[in-house]
Design a protein around this motif. Structure first.
Motif, PDB file in Angstrom:
ATOM      1  N   ASN A 190      31.998   2.716   0.607  1.00  0.00           N
ATOM      2  CA  ASN A 190      32.389   3.446   1.809  1.00  0.00           C
ATOM      3  C   ASN A 190      32.155   2.512   3.008  1.00  0.00           C
ATOM      4  O   ASN A 190      31.035   2.047   3.228  1.00  0.00           O
ATOM      5  CB  ASN A 190      31.534   4.713   1.932  1.00  0.00           C
ATOM      6  N   ASN A 201      45.792   3.230   1.763  1.00  0.00           N
ATOM      7  CA  ASN A 201      45.694   4.666   1.990  1.00  0.00           C
ATOM      8  C   ASN A 201      46.900   5.402   1.407  1.00  0.00           C
ATOM      9  O   ASN A 201      47.853   4.751   0.934  1.00  0.00           O
ATOM     10  CB  ASN A 201      45.515   4.957   3.496  1.00  0.00           C
ATOM     11  N   MET A 226      31.637   3.041  -4.891  1.00  0.00           N
ATOM     12  CA  MET A 226      32.539   4.169  -5.133  1.00  0.00           C
ATOM     13  C   MET A 226      33.735   3.704  -5.948  1.00  0.00           C
ATOM     14  O   MET A 226      34.068   2.517  -5.980  1.00  0.00           O
ATOM     15  CB  MET A 226      32.990   4.782  -3.792  1.00  0.00           C
ATOM     16  N   SER A 265      41.948   2.403   5.918  1.00  0.00           N
ATOM     17  CA  SER A 265      41.371   3.024   4.719  1.00  0.00           C
ATOM     18  C   SER A 265      41.690   4.517   4.698  1.00  0.00           C
ATOM     19  O   SER A 265      42.099   5.093   5.710  1.00  0.00           O
ATOM     20  CB  SER A 265      39.857   2.810   4.679  1.00  0.00           C
ATOM     21  N   ASN A 266      41.518   5.120   3.536  1.00  0.00           N
ATOM     22  CA  ASN A 266      41.724   6.565   3.390  1.00  0.00           C
ATOM     23  C   ASN A 266      40.787   7.301   4.353  1.00  0.00           C
ATOM     24  O   ASN A 266      39.581   7.072   4.344  1.00  0.00           O
ATOM     25  CB  ASN A 266      41.423   6.958   1.936  1.00  0.00           C
ATOM     26  N   HIS A 268      23.981   9.259  -1.368  1.00  0.00           N
ATOM     27  CA  HIS A 268      24.956   8.173  -1.564  1.00  0.00           C
ATOM     28  C   HIS A 268      24.424   6.845  -1.038  1.00  0.00           C
ATOM     29  O   HIS A 268      24.902   5.783  -1.403  1.00  0.00           O
ATOM     30  CB  HIS A 268      26.269   8.486  -0.840  1.00  0.00           C
ATOM     31  N   LYS A 282      39.561  10.184   4.448  1.00  0.00           N
ATOM     32  CA  LYS A 282      38.512  11.012   3.834  1.00  0.00           C
ATOM     33  C   LYS A 282      37.441  10.160   3.153  1.00  0.00           C
ATOM     34  O   LYS A 282      36.248  10.400   3.313  1.00  0.00           O
ATOM     35  CB  LYS A 282      39.141  11.980   2.834  1.00  0.00           C
ATOM     36  N   TYR A 283      37.859   9.160   2.368  1.00  0.00           N
ATOM     37  CA  TYR A 283      36.901   8.411   1.541  1.00  0.00           C
ATOM     38  C   TYR A 283      36.442   7.093   2.164  1.00  0.00           C
ATOM     39  O   TYR A 283      35.396   6.566   1.798  1.00  0.00           O
ATOM     40  CB  TYR A 283      37.495   8.147   0.153  1.00  0.00           C
ATOM     41  N   LYS A 284      37.258   6.534   3.083  1.00  0.00           N
ATOM     42  CA  LYS A 284      36.899   5.306   3.815  1.00  0.00           C
ATOM     43  C   LYS A 284      36.526   4.137   2.901  1.00  0.00           C
ATOM     44  O   LYS A 284      35.644   3.337   3.213  1.00  0.00           O
ATOM     45  CB  LYS A 284      35.742   5.577   4.790  1.00  0.00           C
ATOM     46  N   GLY A 285      37.163   4.062   1.746  1.00  0.00           N
ATOM     47  CA  GLY A 285      36.810   3.025   0.765  1.00  0.00           C
ATOM     48  C   GLY A 285      37.370   1.658   1.104  1.00  0.00           C
ATOM     49  O   GLY A 285      38.527   1.528   1.511  1.00  0.00           O
ATOM     50  N   THR A 315      41.883  -2.764   1.508  1.00  0.00           N
ATOM     51  CA  THR A 315      41.950  -1.305   1.422  1.00  0.00           C
ATOM     52  C   THR A 315      43.395  -0.845   1.478  1.00  0.00           C
ATOM     53  O   THR A 315      44.298  -1.624   1.814  1.00  0.00           O
ATOM     54  CB  THR A 315      41.137  -0.653   2.567  1.00  0.00           C
TER      55      THR A 315
END
Length: 367
Positions: A321, A297, A365, A275-276, A175, A278-281, A295
């Motif tokens: 990310n 969530n 992402m 941010s989420n 990634h 799991k994904y930290k986007g 961001t």
């Protein structure tokens, strides 16, 4: 077997050795450290069969030759908890090791040295000298990108590419990718690519604590051996071919974006809180002289922050990310970060504005 040694002389090399020894072992003897005394020198060896560290210490007082293995962590804990500069008297007697220091007495169980597995190394075809500080800097700038237990096992390590007088270190988890490139200092006459395993890279980064020392690096297709001060570090190599990453450079790019590193790092850290998990986007909206970070969530929390940037290109919106971006920005040495996005938005380069030794590439992402 008998010797006397100062606790301070023994402690640091013993800690280095214990760090490579796994807590859970398939063979009981691999939990032990091999001690060998001969001609006024103590040699300590620790191994997990993939990596081995050998440390040599000069003994100032008279000693009796011999070899034995003792429980590594117990031996270390005893040395660590003794007072500074304490003298330790070590004696092997009837299969037990007696340790005496001041009013402290310890007795440790042992296993015979002849049962300690040999670290079979192949013939070393290549060797070169390299400054330890330069090598450690390259390791530290790239190791955080290595994969951890990826099925593509060649990613669970770090590529060491020698091209005559140039050194290139590359790590990727699929990634993101980090590249460190520098001059070795003299021509080596070699063109070689080898992959160091993840654990070997981490142990080397810990081991190389003196930037001025010169390393003697020897390697073959299967093994690497590094001489550092009184330590010999050996490791098996990953038997695979590292993917060709050069294609990522052969594409068109948008106008580079310049931003103060600390501003971006602080803003990313704040925005990433919501941010989420799991994904930290985090989405980057770039246009004019503004960069908007935003961001959200699944709990419908939202964060947004605007930063002033130096950018003359077309407006775009792209997500990354946040942790990958933070890792990259934190490893820059300069005050400014240069962010360059590929024209097809397939990758993003983060580097320093002038003479960058370190390049970081991260894939976007979907949010």
């Amino acid at each position: 077997m008998k010797f006397i040694i100062n606790r301070d002389q023994l402690l640091a090399p013993l800690q280095q050795i214990v760090s490579v020894i796994e807590k859970r072992q398939t063979m009981a003897i691999l939990s032990n450290v091999l001690l060998h005394v001969d001609e006024g020198q103590l040699t300590m060896t620790g191994s997990d069969t993939e990596i081995q560290i050998v440390s040599k210490l000069n003994l100032e007082s008279a000693s009796d030759a011999g070899e034995i293995t003792v429980p590594a962590r117990k031996f270390l804990d005893i040395c660590r908890l003794l007072p500074a500069s304490a003298e330790i008297k070590f004696e092997l007697h009837e299969g037990k090791v007696k340790l005496v220091s001041g009013r402290s007495r310890f007795s440790l169980s042992t296993l015979p040295a002849e049962h300690y597995p040999e670290f079979n190394e192949s013939e070393f075809e290549h060797q070169f000298l390299l400054n330890a500080g330069k090598f450690k800097k390259g390791l530290d700038k790239t190791l955080f990108c290595m994969a951890n237990q990826d099925v593509r096992y060649y990613l669970n390590g770090l590529l060491l590419h020698i091209s005559n007088s140039r050194l290139k270190l590359v790590a990727s988890d699929g990634h993101r990718l980090s590249i460190f490139e520098d001059d070795i200092g003299q021509p080596t006459g070699h063109e070689a690519r080898i992959i160091l395993p993840r654990k070997a890279v981490q142990e080397l980064s810990r081991l190389l604590d003196d930037a001025d020392t010169e390393l003697n690096i020897q390697f073959s297709n299967n093994h690497i051996r590094i001489y550092y001060k009184d330590v010999v570090f050996s490791s098996k190599l990953i038997d695979a071919k590292f993917p060709d990453f050069s294609k990522v450079f052969n594409q068109s790019f948008m106008t580079p974006l310049l931003i103060r590193k600390q501003l971006l790092r602080d803003a990313l850290t704040r925005v990433a809180i919501l941010s989420n998990e799991k994904y930290k986007g985090v989405t980057f909206d770039i246009g004019g002289d503004l960069l908007k970070l935003s961001t959200h969530n699944p709990e419908h929390d939202e964060a947004e922050e605007e930063l002033i940037i130096d950018y003359q290109g077309q407006a775009l919106s792209i997500s990354f990310n946040s942790q990958y971006m933070l890792d990259a920005v934190s490893n820059l040495d300069s005050e400014l970060a240069v962010i360059t996005i590929a024209s097809n938005a397939s990758s993003c380069f983060i580097e320093e504005p002038e003479d960058p030794l370190f390049k970081f590439i991260v894939m976007p992402m979907r949010m």
